[in-house]
Design a protein around this motif. Structure first.
Motif, short mmCIF file in Angstrom:
data_model
loop_
_atom_site.label_atom_id
_atom_site.label_comp_id
_atom_site.label_asym_id
_atom_site.label_seq_id
_atom_site.Cartn_x
_atom_site.Cartn_y
_atom_site.Cartn_z
N VAL A 126 0.92 -1.27 -0.04
CA VAL A 126 0.08 -0.03 0.00
C VAL A 126 0.92 1.19 -0.01
O VAL A 126 0.57 2.21 -0.68
N LEU A 127 1.77 1.25 0.86
CA LEU A 127 2.66 2.48 0.95
C LEU A 127 3.80 2.65 -0.04
O LEU A 127 4.24 3.71 -0.42
N SER A 128 4.27 1.84 -0.46
CA SER A 128 5.42 1.64 -1.42
C SER A 128 5.13 1.58 -2.64
O SER A 128 5.57 2.13 -3.80
N THR A 129 4.24 0.36 -2.94
CA THR A 129 4.15 -0.09 -4.52
C THR A 129 2.95 0.89 -4.98
O THR A 129 3.37 1.30 -6.07
N PHE A 130 1.89 0.98 -4.39
CA PHE A 130 1.03 2.04 -4.61
C PHE A 130 1.26 3.66 -4.44
O PHE A 130 0.49 4.36 -4.87
N LYS A 131 2.17 3.70 -3.36
CA LYS A 131 2.60 4.89 -2.81
C LYS A 131 1.65 5.80 -2.17
O LYS A 131 1.38 6.98 -2.69
N PHE A 132 0.81 5.29 -1.25
CA PHE A 132 -0.32 5.91 -0.67
C PHE A 132 0.58 6.97 0.12
O PHE A 132 1.36 6.67 0.78
N PRO A 133 -0.07 7.98 0.36
CA PRO A 133 0.90 9.28 0.94
C PRO A 133 0.63 9.53 2.29
O PRO A 133 1.33 10.13 2.95
N SER A 134 -0.45 8.88 3.00
CA SER A 134 -0.64 9.08 4.27
C SER A 134 -0.62 7.64 5.15
O SER A 134 -1.29 7.01 5.23
N VAL A 135 0.39 7.74 5.87
CA VAL A 135 0.66 6.56 7.04
C VAL A 135 -0.52 7.06 8.14
O VAL A 135 -0.81 5.84 8.71
N HIS A 136 -0.68 8.29 8.23
CA HIS A 136 -1.67 8.64 9.60
C HIS A 136 -3.17 7.98 9.03
O HIS A 136 -3.81 7.58 9.86
N ASN A 192 9.70 4.10 3.91
CA ASN A 192 10.84 4.85 3.54
C ASN A 192 12.17 3.93 3.48
O ASN A 192 13.12 4.35 3.02
N LEU A 193 11.89 2.70 3.83
CA LEU A 193 12.84 1.63 3.82
C LEU A 193 12.39 0.39 3.17
O LEU A 193 11.48 0.25 3.21
N SER A 194 13.53 -0.13 2.61
CA SER A 194 13.18 -1.58 2.21
C SER A 194 12.93 -2.69 3.23
O SER A 194 13.58 -2.22 4.28
N LEU A 195 12.28 -3.58 2.97
CA LEU A 195 12.00 -4.41 4.09
C LEU A 195 13.02 -4.88 4.75
O LEU A 195 13.05 -5.12 5.87
N PRO A 196 14.12 -5.68 4.01
CA PRO A 196 15.17 -6.20 4.71
C PRO A 196 16.06 -5.17 5.50
O PRO A 196 16.32 -5.37 6.45
N VAL A 308 -4.81 12.87 0.74
CA VAL A 308 -5.44 11.52 0.85
C VAL A 308 -6.77 11.71 -0.33
O VAL A 308 -6.74 10.77 -0.86
N GLN A 309 -7.45 13.00 -0.46
CA GLN A 309 -8.57 12.92 -1.29
C GLN A 309 -8.04 13.05 -2.92
O GLN A 309 -8.68 12.46 -3.60
N SER A 310 -7.07 13.35 -3.08
CA SER A 310 -6.53 13.48 -4.46
C SER A 310 -5.61 12.45 -4.75
O SER A 310 -5.10 12.55 -5.77
N THR A 317 -8.97 -1.16 -8.21
CA THR A 317 -9.82 -2.19 -7.13
C THR A 317 -8.66 -2.93 -6.55
O THR A 317 -8.75 -3.27 -5.27
N GLY A 318 -7.50 -2.97 -7.21
CA GLY A 318 -6.42 -3.86 -6.49
C GLY A 318 -5.97 -3.06 -5.32
O GLY A 318 -5.53 -3.67 -4.24
N PHE A 319 -5.76 -1.72 -5.34
CA PHE A 319 -5.43 -0.91 -4.28
C PHE A 319 -6.25 -0.87 -3.10
O PHE A 319 -5.66 -0.95 -1.98
N LEU A 320 -7.59 -0.84 -3.43
CA LEU A 320 -8.55 -1.07 -2.42
C LEU A 320 -8.78 -2.31 -1.64
O LEU A 320 -8.64 -2.34 -0.33
N VAL A 321 -8.47 -3.59 -2.45
CA VAL A 321 -8.41 -4.79 -1.72
C VAL A 321 -7.28 -4.62 -0.92
O VAL A 321 -7.26 -5.18 0.39
#
Length: 398
Positions: A126-136, A192-196, A308-310, A317-321
């Motif tokens: 969600v945060l890196s592949t789709f680059k969702f901007p809000s961790v909050h 902000n970091l790779s998983l490893p 978030v709104q923009s 659909t993939g992101f929403l899932v």
């Protein structure tokens, strides 16, 4: 006529003999019946006398019989039969539930490992592949789902939550604040970091916990634990030197995440004893108060709601899932931790968490798209993994 008279006399004599025999039989039966009744009354009176040696057992045994006697008149034999029938089996006071089977222990441990991996990978996608901007916003969804899940479970009788009071909120507020900051910094590090690298740098929290316990509890870990922690941190340092995707913000955030993780356990020990005994209540209040706090952050942080709104992927659909999955998996993970700890032990849960991180380190190289391979980084990752395996073995041996 004389013959007829003699015959009549014989009949009278025979009838008289029959009467005597019948009378004797009746008298004998009456005597026998009287003896039986007297013996029955004697036994009944003897049973009604309280036994001084075990008054509790006598009271427990006589209560159902007296209730039955008051409701329906029945003879002595029937009451004795009912007394012997196993209609209600009272469990002994010192009985213990059977220990969980080996299959259940392994199943709950695997459930915890899979749930933890699912949360980490879903957050990363969600945060890196789709680059969702809000961790909050993601944190708010996870806090809300956990709060609602625990409340529904409480209403259905699956968990027991203590009543929420102002005194309880004041007692747990420092812990909830640390919990909120721990989750937010953890999600920001995932972004902000790779998983490893995130997994490797997260192991610094073990060192911080050891230092806090030495300072506050005067505890000293074994030489093997010290060696394993040294290998983990040494491997993390080597991997950091070869990190071609270096992100300063990610390194700063993961440092604070390690600090809040270590502080979380220390603050928990200072929380009210009443709430520390109810892990589900602590989790419920943490989620409820954290959801309130992060909502205020979203409203007060400039441009947060606009970002978030923009966000352009709301129609994907993939992101929403993945977003729904990441939001709900927080509740599933908490359930998995509870089941694994209650079925096995907190120690087993810790060891499974260490082994799970090994798998995360390798699979994380292919998830998120932000890991850049280098031999120095890869060597550092393997050195840190070796240290974590030694740590898990030392922890499991106690």
């Amino acid at each position: 006529q004389k013959v007829e008279l003699i015959r009549v006399l014989h009949e009278i004599i025979n009838f008289k003999n029959i009467l005597f025999e019948w009378n004797a039989a009746v008298v004998g039966s009456a005597n026998n019946l009287t003896s039986v009744l007297l013996a029955s009354a004697s036994r009944t009176m003897h049973r009604k006398q309280p036994h001084k040696t075990d008054s509790t057992q006598t009271m427990t045994a006589e209560t159902p019989n007296s209730a039955a006697a008051a409701s329906t008149p029945m003879d002595h034999d029937a009451s004795e039969t009912e007394k012997l029938l196993p209609l209600h089996h009272a469990a002994p006071s010192n009985s213990h539930p059977p220990p969980p089977s080996q299959a259940k222990k392994v199943g709950t441990a695997l459930f915890y490992a899979v749930s933890s991996l699912g949360v980490i990978f879903a957050n990363k996608i969600v945060l890196s592949t789709f680059k969702f901007p809000s961790v909050h916003t993601l944190a708010l969804l996870q806090f809300t789902s956990t709060t609602l899940a625990l409340k529904v479970a409480s209403l259905l009788g699956y968990v027991n939550l203590l009543p929420v009071t102002w005194k309880g909120i004041k007692s747990i507020l420092p812990l909830s604040t640390c919990y909120l900051l721990n989750i937010l910094t953890g999600l920001s590090a995932t972004q902000n970091l790779s998983l490893p690298m995130m997994v490797l740098l997260r192991r610094a929290s073990i060192l911080m916990t050891m230092l806090l316990e030495k300072y506050m509890l005067d505890s000293k870990p074994s030489k093997t634990v010290q060696l394993s922690v040294g290998l983990m941190l040494g491997g993390a340092l080597v991997a950091a030197l070869g990190d071609l995707s270096f992100n300063l913000i990610g390194y700063i955030v993961i440092f604070f995440n390690d600090l809040f993780t270590a502080l979380n356990g220390v603050i928990l020990k200072k929380t009210s004893e009443e709430y520390r005994k109810s892990k589900m209540t602590v989790l419920y209040l943490n989620s409820l108060l954290s959801a309130t706090g992060v909502s205020l952050i979203i409203l007060l942080l400039p441009g947060e709601t606009d970002r978030v709104q923009s966000f352009p992927e709301w129609g994907n659909t993939g992101f929403l899932v993945y977003l729904v999955f990441a939001s709900l998996m927080g509740s599933v993970l908490n359930l998995a931790i509870f089941l694994c700890t209650s079925t096995n032990s907190a120690l087993t849960t810790t060891v499974v968490g260490c082994l799970k991180n090994v798998l995360t380190s390798y699979l994380g190289m292919f998830i998120g798209g932000d890991y850049i391979f280098s031999w120095l980084n890869f060597a550092g990752i393997n050195l840190s993994i070796a240290g974590s395996l030694i740590y898990a073995r030392a922890t499991f041996r106690g």
